[in-house]
Design a protein around this motif. Sequence first.
Motif, PDB file in Angstrom:
ATOM      1  N   GLN A 450       2.277 -13.222   8.766  1.00 33.42           N
ATOM      2  CA  GLN A 450       1.002 -12.765   8.223  1.00 33.42           C
ATOM      3  C   GLN A 450       0.812 -11.264   8.473  1.00 33.42           C
ATOM      4  O   GLN A 450       0.270 -10.541   7.634  1.00 33.42           O
ATOM      5  N   ASP A 451       1.259 -10.789   9.645  1.00 30.38           N
ATOM      6  CA  ASP A 451       1.172  -9.358   9.934  1.00 30.38           C
ATOM      7  C   ASP A 451       2.060  -8.565   8.975  1.00 30.38           C
ATOM      8  O   ASP A 451       1.653  -7.504   8.476  1.00 30.38           O
ATOM      9  N   LEU A 452       3.257  -9.074   8.719  1.00 29.66           N
ATOM     10  CA  LEU A 452       4.132  -8.402   7.766  1.00 29.66           C
ATOM     11  C   LEU A 452       3.523  -8.383   6.365  1.00 29.66           C
ATOM     12  O   LEU A 452       3.626  -7.383   5.639  1.00 29.66           O
ATOM     13  N   LEU A 453       2.867  -9.469   5.980  1.00 33.31           N
ATOM     14  CA  LEU A 453       2.220  -9.513   4.672  1.00 33.31           C
ATOM     15  C   LEU A 453       1.061  -8.517   4.608  1.00 33.31           C
ATOM     16  O   LEU A 453       0.864  -7.848   3.585  1.00 33.31           O
ATOM     17  N   ALA A 454       0.297  -8.420   5.700  1.00 31.84           N
ATOM     18  CA  ALA A 454      -0.806  -7.451   5.729  1.00 31.84           C
ATOM     19  C   ALA A 454      -0.278  -6.031   5.576  1.00 31.84           C
ATOM     20  O   ALA A 454      -0.862  -5.202   4.854  1.00 31.84           O
ATOM     21  N   GLN A 455       0.846  -5.729   6.237  1.00 30.18           N
ATOM     22  CA  GLN A 455       1.454  -4.412   6.075  1.00 30.18           C
ATOM     23  C   GLN A 455       1.899  -4.188   4.636  1.00 30.18           C
ATOM     24  O   GLN A 455       1.714  -3.094   4.077  1.00 30.18           O
ATOM     25  N   SER A 456       2.490  -5.205   4.025  1.00 29.57           N
ATOM     26  CA  SER A 456       2.953  -5.080   2.649  1.00 29.57           C
ATOM     27  C   SER A 456       1.776  -4.894   1.685  1.00 29.57           C
ATOM     28  O   SER A 456       1.848  -4.069   0.761  1.00 29.57           O
ATOM     29  N   GLN A 457       0.709  -5.644   1.901  1.00 27.94           N
ATOM     30  CA  GLN A 457      -0.464  -5.499   1.033  1.00 27.94           C
ATOM     31  C   GLN A 457      -1.076  -4.098   1.159  1.00 27.94           C
ATOM     32  O   GLN A 457      -1.513  -3.507   0.166  1.00 27.94           O
ATOM     33  N   THR A 458      -1.094  -3.576   2.385  1.00 29.32           N
ATOM     34  CA  THR A 458      -1.600  -2.213   2.592  1.00 29.32           C
ATOM     35  C   THR A 458      -0.704  -1.201   1.899  1.00 29.32           C
ATOM     36  O   THR A 458      -1.184  -0.288   1.213  1.00 29.32           O
ATOM     37  N   THR A 459       0.598  -1.365   2.075  1.00 27.00           N
ATOM     38  CA  THR A 459       1.548  -0.456   1.425  1.00 27.00           C
ATOM     39  C   THR A 459       1.430  -0.531  -0.085  1.00 27.00           C
ATOM     40  O   THR A 459       1.550   0.493  -0.786  1.00 27.00           O
ATOM     41  N   LEU A 460       1.167  -1.712  -0.608  1.00 24.80           N
ATOM     42  CA  LEU A 460       1.035  -1.874  -2.052  1.00 24.80           C
ATOM     43  C   LEU A 460      -0.155  -1.074  -2.585  1.00 24.80           C
ATOM     44  O   LEU A 460      -0.060  -0.424  -3.632  1.00 24.80           O
ATOM     45  N   VAL A 461      -1.263  -1.121  -1.864  1.00 22.08           N
ATOM     46  CA  VAL A 461      -2.434  -0.354  -2.293  1.00 22.08           C
ATOM     47  C   VAL A 461      -2.144   1.147  -2.229  1.00 22.08           C
ATOM     48  O   VAL A 461      -2.451   1.900  -3.169  1.00 22.08           O
ATOM     49  N   THR A 462      -1.553   1.597  -1.120  1.00 23.48           N
ATOM     50  CA  THR A 462      -1.249   3.025  -0.995  1.00 23.48           C
ATOM     51  C   THR A 462      -0.210   3.467  -2.018  1.00 23.48           C
ATOM     52  O   THR A 462      -0.279   4.582  -2.537  1.00 23.48           O
ATOM     53  N   ASP A 463       0.755   2.577  -2.331  1.00 22.17           N
ATOM     54  CA  ASP A 463       1.727   2.919  -3.371  1.00 22.17           C
ATOM     55  C   ASP A 463       1.066   3.058  -4.730  1.00 22.17           C
ATOM     56  O   ASP A 463       1.458   3.925  -5.530  1.00 22.17           O
ATOM     57  N   LEU A 464       0.081   2.220  -5.008  1.00 20.50           N
ATOM     58  CA  LEU A 464      -0.620   2.324  -6.284  1.00 20.50           C
ATOM     59  C   LEU A 464      -1.433   3.613  -6.345  1.00 20.50           C
ATOM     60  O   LEU A 464      -1.488   4.283  -7.385  1.00 20.50           O
ATOM     61  N   VAL A 465      -2.068   3.963  -5.224  1.00 18.52           N
ATOM     62  CA  VAL A 465      -2.798   5.245  -5.180  1.00 18.52           C
ATOM     63  C   VAL A 465      -1.826   6.405  -5.415  1.00 18.52           C
ATOM     64  O   VAL A 465      -2.131   7.348  -6.156  1.00 18.52           O
ATOM     65  N   THR A 466      -0.661   6.339  -4.776  1.00 16.61           N
ATOM     66  CA  THR A 466       0.347   7.379  -4.983  1.00 16.61           C
ATOM     67  C   THR A 466       0.782   7.432  -6.443  1.00 16.61           C
ATOM     68  O   THR A 466       1.001   8.521  -7.000  1.00 16.61           O
ATOM     69  N   LEU A 467       0.900   6.282  -7.083  1.00 12.67           N
ATOM     70  CA  LEU A 467       1.279   6.237  -8.498  1.00 12.67           C
ATOM     71  C   LEU A 467       0.197   6.876  -9.363  1.00 12.67           C
ATOM     72  O   LEU A 467       0.504   7.676 -10.263  1.00 12.67           O
ATOM     73  N   TYR A 468      -1.048   6.520  -9.113  1.00 14.93           N
ATOM     74  CA  TYR A 468      -2.145   7.142  -9.867  1.00 14.93           C
ATOM     75  C   TYR A 468      -2.129   8.660  -9.691  1.00 14.93           C
ATOM     76  O   TYR A 468      -2.327   9.429 -10.647  1.00 14.93           O
ATOM     77  N   LYS A 469      -1.894   9.095  -8.448  1.00 20.23           N
ATOM     78  CA  LYS A 469      -1.857  10.535  -8.169  1.00 20.23           C
ATOM     79  C   LYS A 469      -0.705  11.199  -8.896  1.00 20.23           C
ATOM     80  O   LYS A 469      -0.852  12.285  -9.474  1.00 20.23           O
ATOM     81  N   ALA A 470       0.479  10.553  -8.902  1.00 18.42           N
ATOM     82  CA  ALA A 470       1.638  11.119  -9.585  1.00 18.42           C
ATOM     83  C   ALA A 470       1.410  11.207 -11.090  1.00 18.42           C
ATOM     84  O   ALA A 470       1.908  12.135 -11.747  1.00 18.42           O
ATOM     85  N   LEU A 471       0.649  10.280 -11.635  1.00 20.75           N
ATOM     86  CA  LEU A 471       0.364  10.282 -13.064  1.00 20.75           C
ATOM     87  C   LEU A 471      -0.712  11.285 -13.452  1.00 20.75           C
ATOM     88  O   LEU A 471      -0.991  11.483 -14.633  1.00 20.75           O
ATOM     89  N   GLY A 472      -1.342  11.899 -12.458  1.00 16.38           N
ATOM     90  CA  GLY A 472      -2.344  12.926 -12.744  1.00 16.38           C
ATOM     91  C   GLY A 472      -3.750  12.400 -12.859  1.00 16.38           C
ATOM     92  O   GLY A 472      -4.620  13.095 -13.402  1.00 16.38           O
ATOM     93  N   GLY A 473      -4.018  11.203 -12.355  1.00 13.70           N
ATOM     94  CA  GLY A 473      -5.370  10.657 -12.425  1.00 13.70           C
ATOM     95  C   GLY A 473      -6.228  11.159 -11.279  1.00 13.70           C
ATOM     96  O   GLY A 473      -5.736  11.455 -10.198  1.00 13.70           O
ATOM     97  N   GLY A 474      -7.527  11.279 -11.543  1.00 16.95           N
ATOM     98  CA  GLY A 474      -8.435  11.646 -10.466  1.00 16.95           C
ATOM     99  C   GLY A 474      -9.285  12.858 -10.743  1.00 16.95           C
ATOM    100  O   GLY A 474      -9.995  13.328  -9.871  1.00 16.95           O
ATOM    101  N   TRP A 475      -9.245  13.401 -11.971  1.00 19.28           N
ATOM    102  CA  TRP A 475     -10.128  14.528 -12.279  1.00 19.28           C
ATOM    103  C   TRP A 475     -10.908  14.267 -13.554  1.00 19.28           C
ATOM    104  O   TRP A 475     -11.041  15.094 -14.435  1.00 19.28           O
TER     105      TRP A 475
END
Length: 494
Positions: A450-475
Amino acid sequence: MRIERLALVALPLLLTACAVGPNYRRPQANIPSQWTAPATTGTRLGAEPPDERWWKSFHDAELESLIERAAAANYDVRISLARLEEARAASGIAKSSLYPQVSAGVSAERIRQIGVGLASSQNPGSVHPQIFPYEINNYQGSFDASWELDVFGRIRRQVEAAKADVRASDEDRRNVLISVFGDVGRYYAGLRGDQLRLEIATRNVSVAEDELKLTRDLAQAGQVTQRDVAQAEAQLESVRAQIPQLNAAIEVSIHRLSVLTGQQPAALDSELRVASPLPVVPPDVPIGLPSDLLTRRPDIRSANAQLAAATARVGIAKADYFPTFTLFGSAGRQAAQLHDLTLGLGNFFAAGPSVSVPVFTGGRIRSNVALQSARVKEAGALYQKIVLTSLEETENALTGYAEEQSRRDHLEATIRASQDALDLTNAQYRAGLTDFLTVLDSERTLFENQDLLAQSQTTLVTDLVTLYKALGGGWAPEAQNLTAKSQSEGGTKQ
């Protein structure tokens, strides 16, 4: 009359003369037609661009509130706004050179001078020179005007460069918004993920304590050795050691989110201390096409504007090879008495052209042209580098997001299997087919997964934020309106 008519015809031609130097052309960038990262669940390839207000896709009210506060109060955003104002003011200075410069002045002087005259002597018929002082007043009012005729486009190139600098500063401001919003999203996801992991670790500590107690009881009964007790104690302390690390990570995230929203580090402690679920990633994320990056990413747009400014400054440097034409004029009135200024006796005026031609500069102009041309090459290489880096960042973000989804799916399957194993162990224990230590061990395995899954779920959210940022979203316009509101409020307070 013929000269006046010739001047009226020649003046518009001078003002509309071609500007020396190269005209800016946007460089061609080698952009692939599609992403090389494989299509995966959660992303949608195609021409549809991603949502610029990506934080709303998580449907987390707290995250949206933090984004709004960061847009309104973050100091990096305020600095970028001030730099934009600076660039706009510099553009206004450059534009002013296109127009005549007119000044007015008044002066009042009391002048003491020495005069020489002839005076009669005591001898009749003879005179001799005599020095005597005298004082006069001088009152004067005047207007002075000058106008540089932009025959070879030096001033127009200055205006062109200044406008490009404004565009670059505006894009830099948008890039700061993207970075700040991305940091808010990443630290918020990290905070919620660490809070989830802390909850799992706390439950795991409880299981480890039960396991240690049971092991000690079995050791007293002679069923296990002291080595088993030591292993149980080590397991408990290992689980307990995770808690301070998670508490520290939670504190760091709260402090960082507070500073990102322009507040003291502990300002959001009471608001964010209570645990909340991780933001849920949307089921489908449109990612657009690689060519969209050229218009979506502010760092690329800023590099493009910087290249345009550098190109215009080559024209400014080349204009120094050519003559400078300036029209001068002045008019005024002076009198020895203040009330005599109303009379027309002391009127004066002067008018005429001026031509300045560079004759010898010791290679200064040639070196300046070479300097500005080298800067154009530098800006062009920087533009291509940023385009290439943006493609790399986006491809990496797509790959990371896709692979983390696969990892999360495997961990979810692992947890389902661990839960089935725990259920079977409990059934065996109730039937007397196994001991309680096996039950505790199955529970510990489930908590670890469950701890490993929590880490993966957190990483998934941060990876999606990184993807949005790389695509130029946020302005998006909404975010720009927030910063504009902050700017106006700041000006009112001053």
